[in-house]
Scaffold this motif. Structure first.
Motif: not given
Length: 175
Positions: A96-97, A89-90, A92-94
């Motif tokens: 995506t940003r 999840v982390a 993916l967040a990175d």
């Protein structure tokens, strides 16, 4: 993008049907169990790879709906996002940003839509074909031109930039 509300917002919608896009992916996966690994490998070898974080791969699909459309695909079979690890999840967040920042460089101020694709939750008596081999993925589609009559009427999309050129520009934006 394309909404009636002029502010950043998200919607979470539950429906009692399998959306056509998800049904088409499930049908394709039932015919080809290696669909997602082949998609990832083809992107790596065909100039459509953009970036990675851990086992997440950002790529431009072979037939994008808009220039710079990017999918973030988990590298191993995992049908449902809610089952993924906190580390993923982390990542993916990175990632995506990172992709959104690259989009801002190649198409400043562009609006975009994104969707998380995963198979439907199947009834216990179902054989589970829809979930076997599925890789959940996030589809991010910039809205650089309007979907017009051809796109709306046929479900086919016309784009002004090749998938390979889009990926090359996105890769360069990250350097």
């Amino acid at each position: 993008a394309g909404s009636s509300l002029e502010h950043v917002h998200s919607q979470l919608v539950g429906v009692d049907l399998v959306p056509p896009a998800i049904a088409a992916e499930a049908t394709a996966l039932a015919r080809d169990a290696a669909l997602f690994p082949r998609l990832i490998e083809a992107a790596r070898h065909g100039g459509r790879w953009v970036a990675e974080r851990g086992d997440l791969v950002a790529l431009v699909p072979p037939a994008p709906r808009q220039p710079f459309e990017t999918w973030i695909v988990v590298g191993e079979p995992e049908p449902h996002f809610h089952s993924t690890s906190a580390d993923r999840v982390a990542a993916l967040a990175d990632l995506t940003r990172d992709i959104v920042a690259r989009l801002e460089q190649v198409a400043p101020g562009c609006q975009f839509n994104w969707w998380l694709h995963q198979p439907p939750f199947l009834k216990p008596r179902d054989d589970g074909r829809g979930a076997l081999g599925w890789h959940w993925h996030l589809e991010l589609v910039p809205r650089l031109s309007e979907f017009a009559g051809f796109e709306i009427g046929t479900g086919c999309h016309i784009t002004t930039r090749s998938a390979e050129d889009s990926a090359a520009r996105l890769r360069a934006a990250g350097e």
